[in-house]
Design an enzyme around this catalytic site. Structure first.
Site, PDB file in Angstrom:
ATOM      1  N   GLY A  52       4.509   4.838   3.914  1.00 23.70           N
ATOM      2  CA  GLY A  52       5.908   5.219   3.725  1.00 23.70           C
ATOM      3  C   GLY A  52       6.549   4.097   2.938  1.00 23.70           C
ATOM      4  O   GLY A  52       5.904   3.475   2.099  1.00 23.70           O
ATOM      5  N   GLU A  53       7.776   3.780   3.205  1.00 22.16           N
ATOM      6  CA  GLU A  53       8.438   2.648   2.545  1.00 22.16           C
ATOM      7  C   GLU A  53       8.580   1.550   3.598  1.00 22.16           C
ATOM      8  O   GLU A  53       9.331   1.697   4.557  1.00 22.16           O
ATOM      9  CB  GLU A  53       9.801   3.091   2.005  1.00 22.16           C
ATOM     10  CG  GLU A  53      10.167   2.472   0.679  1.00 22.16           C
ATOM     11  CD  GLU A  53      10.237   0.945   0.715  1.00 22.16           C
ATOM     12  OE1 GLU A  53      10.938   0.401   1.576  1.00 22.16           O
ATOM     13  OE2 GLU A  53       9.571   0.298  -0.124  1.00 22.16           O
ATOM     14  N   SER A  54       7.841   0.472   3.415  1.00 23.06           N
ATOM     15  CA  SER A  54       7.763  -0.546   4.474  1.00 23.06           C
ATOM     16  C   SER A  54       9.118  -1.167   4.804  1.00 23.06           C
ATOM     17  O   SER A  54       9.410  -1.453   5.966  1.00 23.06           O
ATOM     18  CB  SER A  54       6.755  -1.639   4.105  1.00 23.06           C
ATOM     19  OG  SER A  54       7.136  -2.312   2.925  1.00 23.06           O
ATOM     20  N   CYS A  84      -1.360   1.244   4.435  1.00 24.23           N
ATOM     21  CA  CYS A  84      -0.490   1.075   3.265  1.00 24.23           C
ATOM     22  C   CYS A  84       0.770   0.295   3.663  1.00 24.23           C
ATOM     23  O   CYS A  84       0.716  -0.909   3.867  1.00 24.23           O
ATOM     24  CB  CYS A  84      -0.188   2.420   2.614  1.00 24.23           C
ATOM     25  SG  CYS A  84       0.496   2.268   0.944  1.00 24.23           S
ATOM     26  N   ARG A 116       2.538  -6.268  -2.469  1.00 29.82           N
ATOM     27  CA  ARG A 116       3.029  -4.889  -2.636  1.00 29.82           C
ATOM     28  C   ARG A 116       2.848  -4.415  -4.071  1.00 29.82           C
ATOM     29  O   ARG A 116       2.850  -5.212  -4.998  1.00 29.82           O
ATOM     30  CB  ARG A 116       4.530  -4.816  -2.299  1.00 29.82           C
ATOM     31  CG  ARG A 116       4.872  -5.043  -0.842  1.00 29.82           C
ATOM     32  CD  ARG A 116       6.365  -5.288  -0.665  1.00 29.82           C
ATOM     33  NE  ARG A 116       7.179  -4.351  -1.412  1.00 29.82           N
ATOM     34  CZ  ARG A 116       8.032  -3.490  -0.887  1.00 29.82           C
ATOM     35  NH1 ARG A 116       8.188  -3.437   0.402  1.00 29.82           N
ATOM     36  NH2 ARG A 116       8.736  -2.686  -1.640  1.00 29.82           N
ATOM     37  N   ILE A 145      -1.853   5.251  -2.859  1.00 35.18           N
ATOM     38  CA  ILE A 145      -0.551   5.684  -3.380  1.00 35.18           C
ATOM     39  C   ILE A 145       0.366   4.471  -3.460  1.00 35.18           C
ATOM     40  O   ILE A 145       0.736   3.909  -2.434  1.00 35.18           O
ATOM     41  CB  ILE A 145       0.086   6.772  -2.486  1.00 35.18           C
ATOM     42  CG1 ILE A 145      -0.848   7.983  -2.350  1.00 35.18           C
ATOM     43  CG2 ILE A 145       1.446   7.202  -3.050  1.00 35.18           C
ATOM     44  CD1 ILE A 145      -0.406   8.988  -1.305  1.00 35.18           C
ATOM     45  N   ARG A 146       0.714   4.047  -4.672  1.00 30.49           N
ATOM     46  CA  ARG A 146       1.533   2.842  -4.873  1.00 30.49           C
ATOM     47  C   ARG A 146       1.057   1.735  -3.933  1.00 30.49           C
ATOM     48  O   ARG A 146       1.844   1.121  -3.204  1.00 30.49           O
ATOM     49  CB  ARG A 146       3.023   3.144  -4.671  1.00 30.49           C
ATOM     50  CG  ARG A 146       3.601   4.050  -5.722  1.00 30.49           C
ATOM     51  CD  ARG A 146       5.107   4.224  -5.611  1.00 30.49           C
ATOM     52  NE  ARG A 146       5.524   4.818  -4.352  1.00 30.49           N
ATOM     53  CZ  ARG A 146       5.461   6.112  -4.065  1.00 30.49           C
ATOM     54  NH1 ARG A 146       5.009   6.958  -4.958  1.00 30.49           N
ATOM     55  NH2 ARG A 146       5.856   6.555  -2.897  1.00 30.49           N
ATOM     56  N   HIS A 181      -4.837   5.312   2.204  1.00 28.34           N
ATOM     57  CA  HIS A 181      -4.320   6.273   3.187  1.00 28.34           C
ATOM     58  C   HIS A 181      -5.477   7.030   3.838  1.00 28.34           C
ATOM     59  O   HIS A 181      -5.861   8.095   3.355  1.00 28.34           O
ATOM     60  CB  HIS A 181      -3.369   7.268   2.508  1.00 28.34           C
ATOM     61  CG  HIS A 181      -2.043   6.698   2.146  1.00 28.34           C
ATOM     62  ND1 HIS A 181      -0.926   6.847   2.942  1.00 28.34           N
ATOM     63  CD2 HIS A 181      -1.645   5.963   1.080  1.00 28.34           C
ATOM     64  CE1 HIS A 181       0.107   6.227   2.379  1.00 28.34           C
ATOM     65  NE2 HIS A 181      -0.306   5.680   1.246  1.00 28.34           N
ATOM     66  N   GLU A 183      -5.498   8.797   6.384  1.00 30.83           N
ATOM     67  CA  GLU A 183      -5.052  10.087   6.919  1.00 30.83           C
ATOM     68  C   GLU A 183      -5.127  11.204   5.886  1.00 30.83           C
ATOM     69  O   GLU A 183      -5.047  12.384   6.224  1.00 30.83           O
ATOM     70  CB  GLU A 183      -3.622   9.969   7.485  1.00 30.83           C
ATOM     71  CG  GLU A 183      -2.505   9.902   6.470  1.00 30.83           C
ATOM     72  CD  GLU A 183      -2.297   8.534   5.820  1.00 30.83           C
ATOM     73  OE1 GLU A 183      -1.290   8.384   5.102  1.00 30.83           O
ATOM     74  OE2 GLU A 183      -3.137   7.630   6.017  1.00 30.83           O
TER      75      GLU A 183
END
EC number: 4.3.3.6
Length: 200
Positions: A52-54, A84, A116, A145-146, A181, A183
């Site tokens: 997500g966005e940490s 991530c 990051r 992903i990013r 990821h 998952e």
């Protein structure tokens, strides 16, 4: 067995599905709980911090009092899987590939340095095969992903899997971090390995 997944944003549902698939493969009986409040942390035997966005996850968790609760439990031995953004949350040392050192709320229990946005905009998302023999699996396709990268480990934190001059999976005692990821993979090997840490 009760496994919590921090559920403010990110891939909660995907982790819940993978955990249930992994439990089934290992013949384990258990349930997956959405962790949103400090009291939820008392119910669980292990916790997943999803992608997500940490910064957002950290701010919400800090405001609701969950961050300190989880940190205390991890320090007391609660098994944790950070994926991530979750790996960023676990790291003691975080910087950004473009802006350098970054200040954000962290759990900061794992002796790893994470950068990051390591792969930059050209490769915001990509898939590759990784070899999971070190944790009892085979080759499996994974999604980045990013993605961040783990630049180094120290003390008894160890690199489990590396890719393109960086570490993408690391372990330290009860803590497991991946920059990809798991998952979103067909393989459940990472979640199986995490559940084996809870079982011990």
């Amino acid at each position: 067995m009760k496994v919590g997944v921090i559920a403010y944003q990110g891939s909660f549902e995907e982790h819940a599905i993978q955990l249930k698939r992994a439990m089934s493969k290992l013949n384990l009986t258990g349930e997956v709980i959405a962790v949103k409040k400090p009291k939820d942390v008392d119910l669980i035997d292990g916790v997943v911090i999803p992608g997500g966005e940490s910064t957002t996850i950290g701010i919400i968790a800090e405001k609701l009092g969950v961050l300190d609760e989880i940190k205390a439990k991890i320090n007391a031995g609660l098994p944790v899987l950070g994926t991530c953004a979750g790996a960023i949350m676990l790291a003691k040392d975080v910087s950004d590939a473009k802006v350098g050192k970054k200040s954000q709320p962290l759990i900061g229990t794992m002796d790893i340095q994470v950068v990051r946005n390591y792969y930059g905009r050209q490769r915001e998302s990509f898939e590759t095969d990784l070899d999971f023999r070190v944790i009892g699996g085979g080759k499996a396709r994974v999604v980045f992903i990013r993605a961040p990268i783990i630049k180094r480990t120290w003390n008894d934190a160890t690199a489990l899997i590396s890719f393109e001059n960086g570490i993408v999976m690391a372990e330290q005692k009860n803590m497991l971090a991946t920059t990809f990821h798991p998952e979103l993979s067909e393989s459940t090997i990472v979640h199986e390995y995490f559940l084996s840490k809870i079982k011990k």
